[in-house]
Design an enzyme around this catalytic site. Structure first.
Site, mmCIF file in Angstrom:
data_model
loop_
_atom_site.group_PDB
_atom_site.id
_atom_site.type_symbol
_atom_site.label_atom_id
_atom_site.label_comp_id
_atom_site.label_asym_id
_atom_site.label_seq_id
_atom_site.Cartn_x
_atom_site.Cartn_y
_atom_site.Cartn_z
ATOM 1 N N VAL A 91 0.853 -1.180 0.000
ATOM 2 C CA VAL A 91 0.000 0.000 0.000
ATOM 3 C C VAL A 91 0.893 1.235 0.000
ATOM 4 C CG1 VAL A 91 -1.796 1.257 1.261
ATOM 5 C CG2 VAL A 91 -1.822 -1.247 1.236
ATOM 6 N N GLU A 92 0.788 2.009 -1.062
ATOM 7 C CA GLU A 92 1.529 3.261 -1.190
ATOM 8 C C GLU A 92 0.576 4.403 -0.843
ATOM 9 O OE1 GLU A 92 3.918 5.754 -4.698
ATOM 10 O OE2 GLU A 92 3.028 3.805 -5.148
ATOM 11 N N ILE A 93 1.009 5.268 0.068
ATOM 12 C CA ILE A 93 0.197 6.422 0.461
ATOM 13 C C ILE A 93 1.004 7.657 0.094
ATOM 14 C CG2 ILE A 93 -1.080 7.557 2.305
ATOM 15 C CD1 ILE A 93 -0.787 4.838 3.858
#
Length: 126
Positions: free
Chosen positions: A119-121
């Protein structure tokens, strides 16, 4: 021909842990629809939730927890995202780093959800 993404489907091996991550850590809203189906809503999109072995039809040929690589643009500065991740004891895998997003340069941190999806934020940068 295609304008935007409406939703995607995430397959989880552990529904409770998945719900905790996407609601408590990521700040999404859990909704129930149809015949007891669940989804995480954020902005104008949603992520439909399938539990491994109890997927809804039709489904991907090989629905598999941990096979996704997702990128979200945060509604708050990346420093606030990092502070929340620290508070919730979610390890940062990488970042902050500069990347190229779909419409702009982005600054990102990477974490893993309970199913090990990446998960890239991110936040956009000038």
């Amino acid at each position: 021909m295609i304008d935007h993404l409406d939703h995607l489907v995430l397959t989880t091996a552990n529904e409770d842990a998945c719900v905790r991550f996407y609601v408590d850590v990521m700040g999404m809203t859990l909704e129930t629809f149809g015949e007891g189906r669940r989804a995480f809503r954020f902005g104008q999109q949603k992520i439909n939730l399938h539990v491994q072995g109890r997927e809804f039809e039709p489904k991907a040929q090989v629905p598999m927890p941990g096979a996704l690589d997702l990128c979200f643009i945060a509604s708050v500065p990346l420093e606030a995202v990092i502070a929340r991740l620290v508070e919730k004891r979610v390890p940062i895998v990488e970042g902050p780093v500069l990347r190229t997003g779909a419409v702009a340069r982005i600054r990102s941190v990477y974490v893993r959800d309970p199913d090990q999806n990446l998960v890239e934020i991110s936040e956009t940068v000038p």
